[in-house]
Design an enzyme around this catalytic site. Structure first.
Site, PDB file in Angstrom:
ATOM      1  N   LYS A 245       2.606   2.092   3.199  1.00 27.39           N
ATOM      2  CA  LYS A 245       1.751   2.361   4.365  1.00 27.39           C
ATOM      3  C   LYS A 245       1.869   1.246   5.412  1.00 27.39           C
ATOM      4  CE  LYS A 245      -2.371   3.494   2.850  1.00 27.39           C
ATOM      5  NZ  LYS A 245      -2.635   4.705   2.114  1.00 27.39           N
TER       6      LYS A 245
ATOM      7  N   LYS B  76      -8.080  -1.827   3.503  1.00 24.53           N
ATOM      8  CA  LYS B  76      -7.504  -0.483   3.645  1.00 24.53           C
ATOM      9  C   LYS B  76      -7.447  -0.087   5.116  1.00 24.53           C
ATOM     10  CE  LYS B  76      -6.390   2.475   0.500  1.00 24.53           C
ATOM     11  NZ  LYS B  76      -5.166   2.332  -0.255  1.00 24.53           N
TER      12      LYS B  76
ATOM     13  N   ASP C   5       0.817  -1.215   0.000  1.00 24.04           N
ATOM     14  CA  ASP C   5       0.000   0.000   0.000  1.00 24.04           C
ATOM     15  C   ASP C   5       0.859   1.278   0.000  1.00 24.04           C
ATOM     16  OD1 ASP C   5      -2.437   1.239  -0.086  1.00 24.04           O
ATOM     17  OD2 ASP C   5      -2.984   0.881   1.998  1.00 24.04           O
TER      18      ASP C   5
ATOM     19  N   LYS D 179      -8.878  13.742  -2.668  1.00 20.64           N
ATOM     20  CA  LYS D 179      -9.339  13.105  -1.431  1.00 20.64           C
ATOM     21  C   LYS D 179      -9.213  14.067  -0.254  1.00 20.64           C
ATOM     22  CE  LYS D 179      -6.886  10.015   0.850  1.00 20.64           C
ATOM     23  NZ  LYS D 179      -6.129   8.779   0.928  1.00 20.64           N
TER      24      LYS D 179
HETATM   25  P1  NAD Z   1      -8.168   3.200  -9.946  1.00 18.77           P
HETATM   26  O1  NAD Z   1      -9.414   2.505  -9.531  1.00 18.77           O
HETATM   27  O2  NAD Z   1      -8.277   4.476 -10.673  1.00 18.77           O
HETATM   28  O3  NAD Z   1      -7.278   2.232 -10.827  1.00 18.77           O
HETATM   29  C1  NAD Z   1      -7.256   0.859 -10.672  1.00 18.77           C
HETATM   30  C2  NAD Z   1      -7.283   0.210 -12.045  1.00 18.77           C
HETATM   31  O4  NAD Z   1      -7.130  -1.186 -11.854  1.00 18.77           O
HETATM   32  C3  NAD Z   1      -8.589   0.416 -12.793  1.00 18.77           C
HETATM   33  O5  NAD Z   1      -8.334   0.957 -14.054  1.00 18.77           O
HETATM   34  C4  NAD Z   1      -9.191  -0.980 -12.889  1.00 18.77           C
HETATM   35  O6  NAD Z   1      -9.890  -1.173 -14.081  1.00 18.77           O
HETATM   36  C5  NAD Z   1      -7.940  -1.826 -12.816  1.00 18.77           C
HETATM   37  N1  NAD Z   1      -8.105  -3.213 -12.353  1.00 18.77           N
HETATM   38  C6  NAD Z   1      -8.886  -3.728 -11.387  1.00 18.77           C
HETATM   39  N2  NAD Z   1      -8.691  -5.051 -11.255  1.00 18.77           N
HETATM   40  C7  NAD Z   1      -7.741  -5.377 -12.148  1.00 18.77           C
HETATM   41  C8  NAD Z   1      -7.092  -6.580 -12.491  1.00 18.77           C
HETATM   42  N3  NAD Z   1      -7.405  -7.730 -11.909  1.00 18.77           N
HETATM   43  N4  NAD Z   1      -6.146  -6.546 -13.436  1.00 18.77           N
HETATM   44  C9  NAD Z   1      -5.816  -5.387 -14.063  1.00 18.77           C
HETATM   45  N5  NAD Z   1      -6.404  -4.217 -13.798  1.00 18.77           N
HETATM   46  C10 NAD Z   1      -7.350  -4.212 -12.847  1.00 18.77           C
HETATM   47  O7  NAD Z   1      -7.332   3.367  -8.600  1.00 18.77           O
HETATM   48  P2  NAD Z   1      -6.050   4.274  -8.323  1.00 18.77           P
HETATM   49  O8  NAD Z   1      -6.498   5.545  -7.714  1.00 18.77           O
HETATM   50  O9  NAD Z   1      -5.186   4.302  -9.521  1.00 18.77           O
HETATM   51  O10 NAD Z   1      -5.370   3.426  -7.165  1.00 18.77           O
HETATM   52  C11 NAD Z   1      -4.832   2.169  -7.470  1.00 18.77           C
HETATM   53  C12 NAD Z   1      -4.540   1.374  -6.221  1.00 18.77           C
HETATM   54  O11 NAD Z   1      -3.554   2.044  -5.461  1.00 18.77           O
HETATM   55  C13 NAD Z   1      -5.740   1.174  -5.298  1.00 18.77           C
HETATM   56  O12 NAD Z   1      -5.738  -0.120  -4.776  1.00 18.77           O
HETATM   57  C14 NAD Z   1      -5.485   2.139  -4.195  1.00 18.77           C
HETATM   58  O13 NAD Z   1      -6.054   1.752  -2.956  1.00 18.77           O
HETATM   59  C15 NAD Z   1      -3.972   2.082  -4.114  1.00 18.77           C
HETATM   60  N6  NAD Z   1      -3.431   3.263  -3.448  1.00 18.77           N
HETATM   61  C16 NAD Z   1      -3.567   4.495  -4.014  1.00 18.77           C
HETATM   62  C17 NAD Z   1      -3.054   5.600  -3.359  1.00 18.77           C
HETATM   63  C18 NAD Z   1      -3.139   6.989  -3.941  1.00 18.77           C
HETATM   64  O14 NAD Z   1      -2.770   7.936  -3.293  1.00 18.77           O
HETATM   65  N7  NAD Z   1      -3.559   7.157  -5.169  1.00 18.77           N
HETATM   66  C19 NAD Z   1      -2.435   5.438  -2.116  1.00 18.77           C
HETATM   67  C20 NAD Z   1      -2.329   4.170  -1.576  1.00 18.77           C
HETATM   68  C21 NAD Z   1      -2.807   3.084  -2.275  1.00 18.77           C
END
Ligand code: NAD
Length: 505
Positions: free
Chosen positions: A461, A347, A298, A390
């Site tokens: 994280k 999360k 994370d 966010k």
């Molecule tokens: P998002 O939902 O915009 O992107 C995720 C992508 O993954 C989507 O396009 C979805 O279609 C794709 N997806 C889902 N299952 C899949 C699979 N099995 N194979 C391939 N693709 C798949 O989310 P995001 O904002 O880009 O965040 C991505 C991840 O990072 C999340 O799990 C989020 O919790 C984690 N994260 C993000 C942040 C941040 O600050 N942006 C911080 C910590 C963790």
């Protein structure tokens, strides 16, 4: 920068530095501690040849995937864009390696700082070749538009580059992510045979490496947060059991674990950017056998970074945090996915554990287990209107002198993917660098770092550590660890901040 010292040697391929590591061994004698300082000799050998690096993102078409790819292209081609605030130049703000500096020493009485990326030879992020998978078939230009993260003018300028990039079909196990993601899943490898899925992903990696003439590839999961798999030693406990469970398409094998296995089997390191338990013991064994790294879990971007900073400050000041109440609302697709309880639970777990070791270290403030059990509440709500901006609202209540209270109410707008993209880049660049470092302890054989790359904890994280190694969450200790490691490998002196050379010449 060139280090001139009798303890470092450099040739065309390697930089070798000799380092006397000073630590203190503590023995307990009744209620007394006996401290015995000791010195251990280490040699660090860094391969200074920079490889051609490919990166495959799982979830490439998501907010992070599109922001990272577009942001790097903007830097690579020096694309400027306009907004109501004027003309903007691309930069790498938020990247530890590209935009932060390290003190390398003192010139007369002036401290000298250089960019982190200049201490050891590192891949230039603009040279990374990107590829990846997504369950959504949208090309990256349209996906960036869907994400609503990047300014419209920059989106338009990036379109010619991004519309050519289309994610590979991916594996989709609907049971592991929220049901509300089903409507974008139009790019899915058919069937339910998990072994076939593994083999297709392996082939994708091998093809990508060969077609782009790459020296190495790293895989990173930035797809949706999955629910935790129900971990079972008979299913996930060893490499053999894990591969058997994949062969039998066991329902508790997640898509992310398939990607992690595929990475290891193709000789690629794997990084988990989401909170779920992807990196099960069988994955670690596979990585160990392949001589690659795994890192997780994370990304530590906004709220948690701040939390591990503030709690460290309070506990370090002898002030006792008693409650941390964190509210988040967000409106991006990550938030939509987290609105399902099973995904939220993953999360919640990673957000909740992030201050544990900081509290545990101070037995003056927390003499008993019970007192360590502070009120730490995490609330996440999906509110589409907020998009990727966010909102994190935290209240910290701490006990001060004579039963008084100090309360902080913090409002933090985390532009999620704009914080995450440079951090993802750092994870990739540092993981690649650590693949080129070996060490020798007391003249033993050279070896690589442990398979679970906890050196990257500053960026995670819920940092995963090798078994038996305690996790460090304190942000300043995590950063010092990384900074000191690159300095030691470069043959530089670690800074203890006494500044005696400035005070007394
Ligand atoms: P998002 O939902 O915009 O992107 C995720 C992508 O993954 C989507 O396009 C979805 O279609 C794709 N997806 C889902 N299952 C899949 C699979 N099995 N194979 C391939 N693709 C798949 O989310 P995001 O904002 O880009 O965040 C991505 C991840 O990072 C999340 O799990 C989020 O919790 C984690 N994260 C993000 C942040 C941040 O600050 N942006 C911080 C910590 C963790």
């Amino acid at each position: 920068m060139k280090v001139q010292s009798t303890t470092t040697q450099q040739d065309d391929h390697f930089l070798i530095s000799n380092y006397d590591y000073k630590s203190t061994n503590i023995e307990k004698n009744g209620d007394k501690y006996i401290a015995k300082p000791q010195i251990t000799n280490f040699k660090f050998k860094t391969d200074t040849r920079i490889p051609k690096l490919g990166v495959m993102l799982v979830g490439w078409g998501g907010n992070n995937g599109t922001t990272l790819t577009g942001g790097i292209l903007a830097n690579k081609f020096n694309i400027t864009w306009n907004s109501k605030r004027g003309t903007h130049q691309p930069n790498f703000y938020g990247s530890l390696t590209q935009s932060s500096v390290i003190k390398i020493g003192t010139c007369n009485t002036e401290e000298v700082f250089v960019p982190f990326k200049d201490v050891l030879p590192m891949v230039n992020p603009c040279d990374i070749v990107f590829g990846g998978w997504d369950i959504s078939s949208m090309n990256l230009a349209d996906a960036m538009n869907r994400a609503q993260v990047v300014e419209y003018d920059l989106q338009q300028k990036l379109r010619p580059y991004l519309e050519k990039l289309v994610p590979l079909p991916s594996i989709y196990y609907p049971d592991f992510i929220a049901a509300n993601q089903g409507d974008r899943a139009d790019n899915v490898i058919p069937g339910n045979n998990k072994l076939e899925h593994l083999n297709i992903i392996r082939k994708n990696i091998a093809d990508f490496k060969q077609q782009n003439n790459l020296d190495k590839v790293i895989l990173l999961w930035t797809a949706n947060t999955e629910r935790f798999c129900v971990e079972d030693p008979n299913i996930h406990g060893t490499a053999e059991k894990l591969l058997k469970s994949i062969e039998s398409s066991h329902p508790e094998i997640s898509a992310s674990t398939i990607f992690a296995c595929a990475a290891c089997l193709e000789g690629c390191s794997f990084i988990n950017g989401s909170p779920q338990n992807t990196i099960v013991p069988g994955v670690i064994e596979l990585a160990e056998k392949a001589g690659v790294f795994v890192a997780g879990d994370d990304f530590k971007t906004g709220q948690t970074k701040f939390k591990t900073c503030l709690v460290e400050y309070l506990v370090g000041a002898g002030i006792k945090p008693k409650a941390i109440i964190s509210y988040n609302h967000l409106g991006n697709n990550d938030g939509k996915n987290l609105s399902q309880e099973s995904c939220f639970k993953s999360k919640e777990r990673s957000k909740k554990t992030c201050v544990d070791d900081i509290l545990e270290s101070n037995k003056v403030l927390y003499p008993t287990e019970e007192e360590l059990n502070i009120d730490h509440t995490i609330v996440i709500k999906y509110c589409p209107e907020t998009g990727d901006s966010k909102k994190a609202m935290d209240e910290y209540i701490a006990e001060i002198f004579l039963g008084g209270r100090q309360t902080f109410a913090v409002y933090n707008v985390c532009e999620d993917s704009l914080l995450a993209a440079p951090l993802i880049m750092d994870l990739l660049l540092l993981c690649e660098l650590f693949e080129r470092i070996q060490f020798q302890k007391d003249a033993s054989e050279y070896q690589r770092f442990d398979t679970v790359l906890s050196w990257l904890s500053y960026l995670m994280k819920a940092p995963k550590s090798e078994s038996g190694i305690t996790t460090i969450n304190s942000l300043s200790r995590q950063r010092a660890m990384l900074e000191n490691l690159v300095k030691v490998c470069a043959g530089l002196t670690i800074d203890d901040n006494l500044r005696l050379e400035v005070r007394y010449g």
